[in-house]
Design a protein around this motif. Structure first.
Motif, mmCIF file in Angstrom:
data_model
loop_
_atom_site.group_PDB
_atom_site.id
_atom_site.type_symbol
_atom_site.label_atom_id
_atom_site.label_comp_id
_atom_site.label_asym_id
_atom_site.label_seq_id
_atom_site.Cartn_x
_atom_site.Cartn_y
_atom_site.Cartn_z
ATOM 1 N N ASP A 38 0.848 -1.193 0.000
ATOM 2 C CA ASP A 38 0.000 0.000 0.000
ATOM 3 C C ASP A 38 0.887 1.248 0.000
ATOM 4 O O ASP A 38 0.673 2.172 -0.773
ATOM 5 C CB ASP A 38 -0.900 0.036 1.225
ATOM 6 C CG ASP A 38 -2.002 -1.001 1.187
ATOM 7 O OD1 ASP A 38 -2.118 -1.726 0.180
ATOM 8 O OD2 ASP A 38 -2.756 -1.090 2.174
ATOM 9 N N TRP A 39 1.845 1.256 0.920
ATOM 10 C CA TRP A 39 2.806 2.348 0.998
ATOM 11 C C TRP A 39 4.142 1.823 1.506
ATOM 12 O O TRP A 39 4.207 0.784 2.150
ATOM 13 C CB TRP A 39 2.297 3.493 1.877
ATOM 14 C CG TRP A 39 1.999 3.139 3.308
ATOM 15 C CD1 TRP A 39 0.795 2.767 3.822
ATOM 16 C CD2 TRP A 39 2.917 3.148 4.421
ATOM 17 N NE1 TRP A 39 0.893 2.524 5.173
ATOM 18 C CE2 TRP A 39 2.190 2.759 5.568
ATOM 19 C CE3 TRP A 39 4.265 3.438 4.563
ATOM 20 C CZ2 TRP A 39 2.770 2.665 6.831
ATOM 21 C CZ3 TRP A 39 4.852 3.348 5.823
ATOM 22 C CH2 TRP A 39 4.104 2.964 6.940
ATOM 23 N N THR A 112 3.405 5.561 -2.471
ATOM 24 C CA THR A 112 2.034 5.162 -2.130
ATOM 25 C C THR A 112 1.317 4.704 -3.382
ATOM 26 O O THR A 112 1.480 5.286 -4.459
ATOM 27 C CB THR A 112 1.250 6.314 -1.477
ATOM 28 O OG1 THR A 112 1.464 7.523 -2.210
ATOM 29 C CG2 THR A 112 1.672 6.524 -0.036
ATOM 30 N N ARG A 116 -5.145 3.132 -3.472
ATOM 31 C CA ARG A 116 -5.371 2.785 -2.064
ATOM 32 C C ARG A 116 -5.161 3.961 -1.117
ATOM 33 O O ARG A 116 -5.877 4.108 -0.130
ATOM 34 C CB ARG A 116 -4.457 1.637 -1.651
ATOM 35 C CG ARG A 116 -4.666 0.371 -2.487
ATOM 36 C CD ARG A 116 -3.697 -0.718 -2.122
ATOM 37 N NE ARG A 116 -3.641 -1.739 -3.167
ATOM 38 C CZ ARG A 116 -2.766 -2.728 -3.188
ATOM 39 N NH1 ARG A 116 -1.858 -2.850 -2.227
ATOM 40 N NH2 ARG A 116 -2.777 -3.610 -4.174
ATOM 41 N N CYS A 117 -4.159 4.786 -1.377
ATOM 42 C CA CYS A 117 -3.828 5.849 -0.445
ATOM 43 C C CYS A 117 -2.990 6.907 -1.149
ATOM 44 O O CYS A 117 -2.578 6.733 -2.295
ATOM 45 C CB CYS A 117 -3.084 5.301 0.777
ATOM 46 S SG CYS A 117 -1.593 4.331 0.396
ATOM 47 N N HIS A 119 0.048 10.331 -0.118
ATOM 48 C CA HIS A 119 0.887 10.844 0.953
ATOM 49 C C HIS A 119 1.193 12.318 0.783
ATOM 50 O O HIS A 119 1.104 12.873 -0.312
ATOM 51 C CB HIS A 119 2.198 10.055 1.067
ATOM 52 C CG HIS A 119 3.155 10.245 -0.069
ATOM 53 N ND1 HIS A 119 3.119 9.472 -1.223
ATOM 54 C CD2 HIS A 119 4.188 11.108 -0.254
ATOM 55 C CE1 HIS A 119 4.081 9.845 -2.035
ATOM 56 N NE2 HIS A 119 4.751 10.848 -1.485
ATOM 57 N N ASP A 137 -3.983 9.196 8.795
ATOM 58 C CA ASP A 137 -4.269 7.814 9.174
ATOM 59 C C ASP A 137 -3.004 7.132 9.684
ATOM 60 O O ASP A 137 -3.048 6.350 10.630
ATOM 61 C CB ASP A 137 -4.809 7.040 7.968
ATOM 62 C CG ASP A 137 -6.137 7.584 7.486
ATOM 63 O OD1 ASP A 137 -6.928 8.044 8.331
ATOM 64 O OD2 ASP A 137 -6.389 7.555 6.274
ATOM 65 N N ILE A 188 0.207 9.744 5.652
ATOM 66 C CA ILE A 188 -0.400 8.796 4.706
ATOM 67 C C ILE A 188 -1.896 8.728 4.977
ATOM 68 O O ILE A 188 -2.324 8.475 6.103
ATOM 69 C CB ILE A 188 0.236 7.407 4.835
ATOM 70 C CG1 ILE A 188 1.728 7.499 4.491
ATOM 71 C CG2 ILE A 188 -0.466 6.397 3.931
ATOM 72 C CD1 ILE A 188 2.518 6.274 4.842
ATOM 73 N N HIS A 189 -2.680 8.967 3.936
ATOM 74 C CA HIS A 189 -4.137 8.966 4.035
ATOM 75 C C HIS A 189 -4.699 7.869 3.147
ATOM 76 O O HIS A 189 -4.363 7.791 1.960
ATOM 77 C CB HIS A 189 -4.713 10.313 3.584
ATOM 78 C CG HIS A 189 -4.278 11.470 4.415
ATOM 79 N ND1 HIS A 189 -5.032 11.982 5.445
ATOM 80 C CD2 HIS A 189 -3.146 12.209 4.374
ATOM 81 C CE1 HIS A 189 -4.396 13.002 5.987
ATOM 82 N NE2 HIS A 189 -3.239 13.159 5.356
ATOM 83 N N TYR A 190 -5.564 7.048 3.709
ATOM 84 C CA TYR A 190 -6.245 6.010 2.941
ATOM 85 C C TYR A 190 -7.567 6.551 2.394
ATOM 86 O O TYR A 190 -8.232 7.368 3.038
ATOM 87 C CB TYR A 190 -6.520 4.787 3.815
ATOM 88 C CG TYR A 190 -5.345 3.844 3.919
ATOM 89 C CD1 TYR A 190 -5.222 2.759 3.065
ATOM 90 C CD2 TYR A 190 -4.360 4.049 4.871
ATOM 91 C CE1 TYR A 190 -4.138 1.898 3.141
ATOM 92 C CE2 TYR A 190 -3.261 3.195 4.967
ATOM 93 C CZ TYR A 190 -3.162 2.122 4.107
ATOM 94 O OH TYR A 190 -2.087 1.276 4.176
ATOM 95 N N TYR A 191 -7.929 6.084 1.189
ATOM 96 C CA TYR A 191 -9.230 6.409 0.634
ATOM 97 C C TYR A 191 -10.283 5.559 1.328
ATOM 98 O O TYR A 191 -10.197 4.335 1.342
ATOM 99 C CB TYR A 191 -9.258 6.138 -0.875
ATOM 100 C CG TYR A 191 -8.277 6.973 -1.657
ATOM 101 C CD1 TYR A 191 -8.386 8.360 -1.703
ATOM 102 C CD2 TYR A 191 -7.234 6.371 -2.357
ATOM 103 C CE1 TYR A 191 -7.501 9.126 -2.422
ATOM 104 C CE2 TYR A 191 -6.339 7.132 -3.086
ATOM 105 C CZ TYR A 191 -6.478 8.509 -3.115
ATOM 106 O OH TYR A 191 -5.584 9.258 -3.837
ATOM 107 N N ASP A 192 -11.299 6.232 1.880
ATOM 108 C CA ASP A 192 -12.333 5.512 2.621
ATOM 109 C C ASP A 192 -13.368 4.888 1.702
ATOM 110 O O ASP A 192 -13.919 3.839 1.980
ATOM 111 C CB ASP A 192 -13.040 6.439 3.613
ATOM 112 C CG ASP A 192 -12.124 6.842 4.760
ATOM 113 O OD1 ASP A 192 -11.221 6.049 5.089
ATOM 114 O OD2 ASP A 192 -12.312 7.938 5.299
#
Length: 221
Positions: A38-39, A112, A116-117, A119, A137, A188-192
């Motif tokens: 993912d990252w 990233t 999925r995410c 940064h 996150d 790092i931010h994930y897509y919800d």
């Protein structure tokens, strides 16, 4: 869960294209390889001119740590990475070739996976006590310059030496104490959900201390 990552326990391994070596700092999922993370956050020492590995569907940020810098040719366009301009962001699927300016470099790398995410990369200079709030996150804090750094919260205390990193829980507040140094911060931010993917170009407002220095979301500059 807050986790210290000592650099002394990391082991270098070959690049994806075999042209050099990389030292992995953190990757999710923990056992992921080059094709299914993912990252990923890592260090790389570039000792000779040559091409970068290709990572389709990945956003990348590179920041100079040591050395006189390098010139990246990204899809035919030159980008100088130096002490004055130490950060470059580019797509992992781009054709990238590095030409060293004056000798080897050590570089900090963030990747990233787009579906999925994403940064955001930032830097902060340290000179005495300061406050830090983890906003994402996942937040990776890396001691890029300086002999040591202490992080303290209401119930935890973490000590870093140079090139150590720490993963911080979202929403936690920390007191940083270092005589002098520089930290790199990776949010790092994930897509919800699908709506997050549709809204991905909305500006990210980095709420935090005034002395935070953010270099922008990867691949969106």
């Amino acid at each position: 869960m807050t986790m210290l990552i000592p650099f002394s326990e990391r082991v270098p391994k070959p690049w994806k294209n075999g042209g050099g070596s990389t030292t992995e700092i953190a990757v999710v999922p923990p056992d992921a390889g080059f094709e299914d993370f993912d990252w990923r956050v890592s260090l790389a020492t570039i000792a000779a001119d040559g091409p970068f590995s290709v990572f389709p569907g990945v956003e990348r940020t590179l920041a100079l740590l040591e050395g006189h810098g390098l010139t990246l040719e990204i899809d035919g366009e030159p980008a100088l990475v130096s002490r004055a301009e130490p950060v470059a962001a580019f797509d992992g699927e781009s054709e990238v070739t590095a030409k060293l300016n004056r000798g080897p470099t050590t570089d900090f790398n963030v990747m990233t996976r787009l579906d999925r995410c994403y940064h955001r990369f930032g830097r902060r200079s340290l000179d005495g006590p300061s406050r830090f709030v983890a906003r994402a996150d996942v937040t990776v804090l890396f001691l890029a310059e300086g002999e040591s750094l202490e992080l303290a919260s209401d119930d935890k205390r973490v000590n870093l030496v140079r090139y150590d990193a720490v993963l911080l829980d979202p929403g936690t507040t920390w007191q940083l104490d270092a005589d002098q140094g520089t930290i790199f911060v990776v949010d790092i931010h994930y897509y919800d959900d699908e709506q997050d993917l549709a809204d991905e170009d909305i500006d990210y407002d980095a709420e935090g201390d005034e002395d935070d220095e953010h270099d922008g979301r990867a691949g969106r500059d």
